[in-house]
Design a protein around this motif. Structure first.
Motif, mmCIF file in Angstrom:
data_model
loop_
_atom_site.group_PDB
_atom_site.id
_atom_site.type_symbol
_atom_site.label_atom_id
_atom_site.label_comp_id
_atom_site.label_asym_id
_atom_site.label_seq_id
_atom_site.Cartn_x
_atom_site.Cartn_y
_atom_site.Cartn_z
ATOM 1 N N CYS A 1 -14.341 76.294 40.587
ATOM 2 C CA CYS A 1 -14.922 74.947 40.563
ATOM 3 C C CYS A 1 -15.939 74.841 39.429
ATOM 4 O O CYS A 1 -16.891 75.618 39.375
ATOM 5 C CB CYS A 1 -15.591 74.624 41.893
ATOM 6 S SG CYS A 1 -16.486 73.061 41.812
ATOM 7 N N ARG B 1 -25.548 75.537 39.957
ATOM 8 C CA ARG B 1 -25.858 76.745 40.742
ATOM 9 C C ARG B 1 -25.284 78.012 40.101
ATOM 10 O O ARG B 1 -25.216 79.034 40.729
ATOM 11 C CB ARG B 1 -25.303 76.596 42.160
ATOM 12 C CG ARG B 1 -25.953 75.489 42.971
ATOM 13 C CD ARG B 1 -27.221 75.973 43.638
ATOM 14 N NE ARG B 1 -26.902 77.030 44.580
ATOM 15 C CZ ARG B 1 -27.795 77.892 45.070
ATOM 16 N NH1 ARG B 1 -29.043 77.821 44.688
ATOM 17 N NH2 ARG B 1 -27.436 78.819 45.928
ATOM 18 N N GLU C 1 -17.573 81.991 48.404
ATOM 19 C CA GLU C 1 -18.695 81.104 48.086
ATOM 20 C C GLU C 1 -19.997 81.861 47.854
ATOM 21 O O GLU C 1 -20.068 83.072 48.105
ATOM 22 C CB GLU C 1 -18.886 80.115 49.258
ATOM 23 C CG GLU C 1 -17.621 79.345 49.585
ATOM 24 C CD GLU C 1 -17.579 78.846 51.025
ATOM 25 O OE1 GLU C 1 -18.093 79.554 51.912
ATOM 26 O OE2 GLU C 1 -17.039 77.752 51.251
ATOM 27 N N CYS D 1 -14.140 69.648 41.838
ATOM 28 C CA CYS D 1 -14.796 69.977 43.108
ATOM 29 C C CYS D 1 -13.792 70.323 44.221
ATOM 30 O O CYS D 1 -12.855 69.584 44.482
ATOM 31 C CB CYS D 1 -15.660 68.799 43.551
ATOM 32 S SG CYS D 1 -16.446 69.055 45.154
ATOM 33 N N THR E 1 -17.400 71.713 38.670
ATOM 34 C CA THR E 1 -18.057 70.408 38.806
ATOM 35 C C THR E 1 -19.567 70.588 38.974
ATOM 36 O O THR E 1 -20.048 71.689 39.253
ATOM 37 C CB THR E 1 -17.412 69.636 39.985
ATOM 38 O OG1 THR E 1 -15.998 69.593 39.753
ATOM 39 C CG2 THR E 1 -17.920 68.214 40.067
ATOM 40 N N THR E 2 -20.301 69.487 38.796
ATOM 41 C CA THR E 2 -21.766 69.525 38.618
ATOM 42 C C THR E 2 -22.525 70.421 39.600
ATOM 43 O O THR E 2 -23.286 71.293 39.154
ATOM 44 C CB THR E 2 -22.322 68.089 38.672
ATOM 45 O OG1 THR E 2 -21.533 67.290 37.801
ATOM 46 C CG2 THR E 2 -23.770 68.051 38.242
ATOM 47 N N PRO E 3 -22.387 70.262 40.925
ATOM 48 C CA PRO E 3 -23.188 71.124 41.816
ATOM 49 C C PRO E 3 -22.946 72.611 41.570
ATOM 50 O O PRO E 3 -23.889 73.404 41.569
ATOM 51 C CB PRO E 3 -22.745 70.701 43.226
ATOM 52 C CG PRO E 3 -22.278 69.295 43.056
ATOM 53 C CD PRO E 3 -21.638 69.256 41.692
ATOM 54 N N CYS E 4 -21.690 72.990 41.348
ATOM 55 C CA CYS E 4 -21.415 74.401 41.080
ATOM 56 C C CYS E 4 -21.970 74.810 39.727
ATOM 57 O O CYS E 4 -22.482 75.928 39.561
ATOM 58 C CB CYS E 4 -19.916 74.663 41.166
ATOM 59 S SG CYS E 4 -19.338 74.818 42.877
ATOM 60 N N ALA F 1 -22.220 76.364 46.680
ATOM 61 C CA ALA F 1 -21.963 76.557 45.253
ATOM 62 C C ALA F 1 -22.751 77.754 44.699
ATOM 63 O O ALA F 1 -23.831 78.052 45.226
ATOM 64 C CB ALA F 1 -22.377 75.293 44.504
ATOM 65 N N PRO F 2 -22.194 78.421 43.668
ATOM 66 C CA PRO F 2 -20.871 78.214 43.077
ATOM 67 C C PRO F 2 -19.795 78.925 43.888
ATOM 68 O O PRO F 2 -20.082 79.847 44.630
ATOM 69 C CB PRO F 2 -21.023 78.820 41.683
ATOM 70 C CG PRO F 2 -22.036 79.907 41.876
ATOM 71 C CD PRO F 2 -22.971 79.428 42.948
ATOM 72 N N CYS G 1 -19.421 72.299 48.026
ATOM 73 C CA CYS G 1 -20.594 72.219 47.139
ATOM 74 C C CYS G 1 -21.833 72.847 47.757
ATOM 75 O O CYS G 1 -22.701 73.352 47.040
ATOM 76 C CB CYS G 1 -20.893 70.762 46.808
ATOM 77 S SG CYS G 1 -19.430 69.748 46.636
ATOM 78 N N CYS G 2 -21.969 72.790 49.095
ATOM 79 C CA CYS G 2 -23.176 73.341 49.720
ATOM 80 C C CYS G 2 -23.201 74.863 49.626
ATOM 81 O O CYS G 2 -24.223 75.481 49.933
ATOM 82 C CB CYS G 2 -23.275 72.887 51.174
ATOM 83 S SG CYS G 2 -21.785 73.167 52.096
#
Ligand code: FES
Length: 331
Positions: free
Chosen positions: A97, A105, A155, A137, A99-102, A144-145, A141-142
């Motif tokens: 992944c 992190r 995770e 994503c 995408t932004t949150p990952c 991440a990454p 996301c919680c």
């Protein structure tokens, strides 16, 4: 955005194994006559699983023939959904992944590990074990990454635990799925910080919210009732005052004549903006007192003398001894 092309090298043919063929026929039979095309996604997925997790062109055509669909319709489905791999992948296919949150992190560090150990995207390691692809994503996301390897999520990655994970996979050692730190699922690191009251789980709290609501409702009713009583008393007082103003009691005996209403009471005079007792009346009252006290005693009216009967009536506390004889009893 991923480019979706068929692989340059393709096998000569494809066919389901007997088990997969029986399974595919069962799936197709679930749909009414003329609607067999609805089975296209499960059949493509099973074909991919059978072919080391990628879909060759012969497999796409094979499914099209089974479902009586034009090849182009099946190809549209296979190229639209990124879960279908159109080129060979490693035994452990890593979808990373990006995408932004990952990214925030540390996904960049995980990408670097993939580049260093596996090479570029769409590349399978010489031993056939690994390939990787950056994807959008994956909904974790919680934690991440994170990456998805075949059908499982891994995770809370760091370069250390991700390298260790790849080492274990390569060596055939068992690996832990999910969070790679001490965290449980997506709970906070170090344990939960909310909903920790044991009473929440032993049943003792059941109905507590109802009792609290009932108590609050009773309090609100009592307050409303008290406010209503105060309001009623104020209204009653006002009505009494209005009644008194409309029907005042006579101010002095001289104002009263039989069958007539008093019209010159202190209340009337105050209501009319005058003094309750006029200056003339006050002077008159003062003169009368003075003249009365100044008058010679010979001119003052004499106090009436009381006979025996009337003296009893005037002073009833003198006792039975002074009570006149009862004529009725004598007679
Ligand atoms: S952003 Fe990576 S799982 Fe959602």
């Amino acid at each position: 955005m991923s480019v979706r092309r068929l692989a340059a090298e393709q096998p000569a043919s494809f066919a389901f194994t007997p088990d997969n063929l029986a399974w595919a026929q069962g799936v197709i039979a679930k749909y009414p006559e003329g609607r067999q095309a609805s089975a296209v996604i499960p059949l493509l997925w099973r074909a991919q699983e059978q072919n080391d997790y990628w879909l060759p062109k012969p497999a796409i055509e094979y499914v099209g023939r089974m479902l009586d669909m034009p090849y182009i319709r099946v190809l549209e489905v296979a190229t639209f959904y990124t879960m279908f791999n159109l080129e060979p992948v490693g035994k452990y296919f890593i979808q990373l992944c990006g995408t932004t949150p990952c990214r925030l992190r540390g996904a960049e560090d995980i990408i670097k590990v993939c580049q260093d150990r596996i090479g570029g995207q769409h590349h399978v390691t010489p031993d056939g074990l690994f390939s990787w692809l950056e994807v959008e994503c994956l909904g974790a996301c919680c934690n991440a990454p994170m990456v998805q390897i075949n059908n499982d999520y891994y995770e809370d990655l760091t370069t250390e635990n991700f390298n260790r994970l790849l080492d274990d996979l390569a060596a055939g050692r068992p690996v832990k799925k999910g969070p790679q730190n001490a965290r449980h699922a997506s709970e906070p690191e170090g344990g939960v910080t909310t909903l920790t009251d044991p009473a929440l789980y032993d049943g003792s709290a059941v109905g507590a919210w109802r009792k609290r609501f009932q108590e609050e409702e009773a309090k609100a009713k009592a307050a409303a009732s008290e406010a209503g009583a105060t309001e009623k008393k104020a209204a009653d007082d006002k009505a009494i005052a209005a009644e008194a103003a409309a029907n005042p009691k006579p101010g002095k005996p001289s104002d009263m004549t039989a069958g007539t209403k008093a019209t010159d009471t202190p209340a009337h005079r105050v209501a009319a903006g005058k003094e309750a007792v006029s200056a003339a009346d006050r002077a008159k009252a003062g003169d009368a007192t003075k003249s009365s006290s100044d008058e010679p005693s010979s001119k003052r009216p004499k106090a009436p003398t009381l006979d025996k009967a009337s003296s009893y009536a005037a002073n009833p506390n003198q006792g039975e001894a002074k009570k006149p004889a009862d004529d009725t009893a004598k007679g």
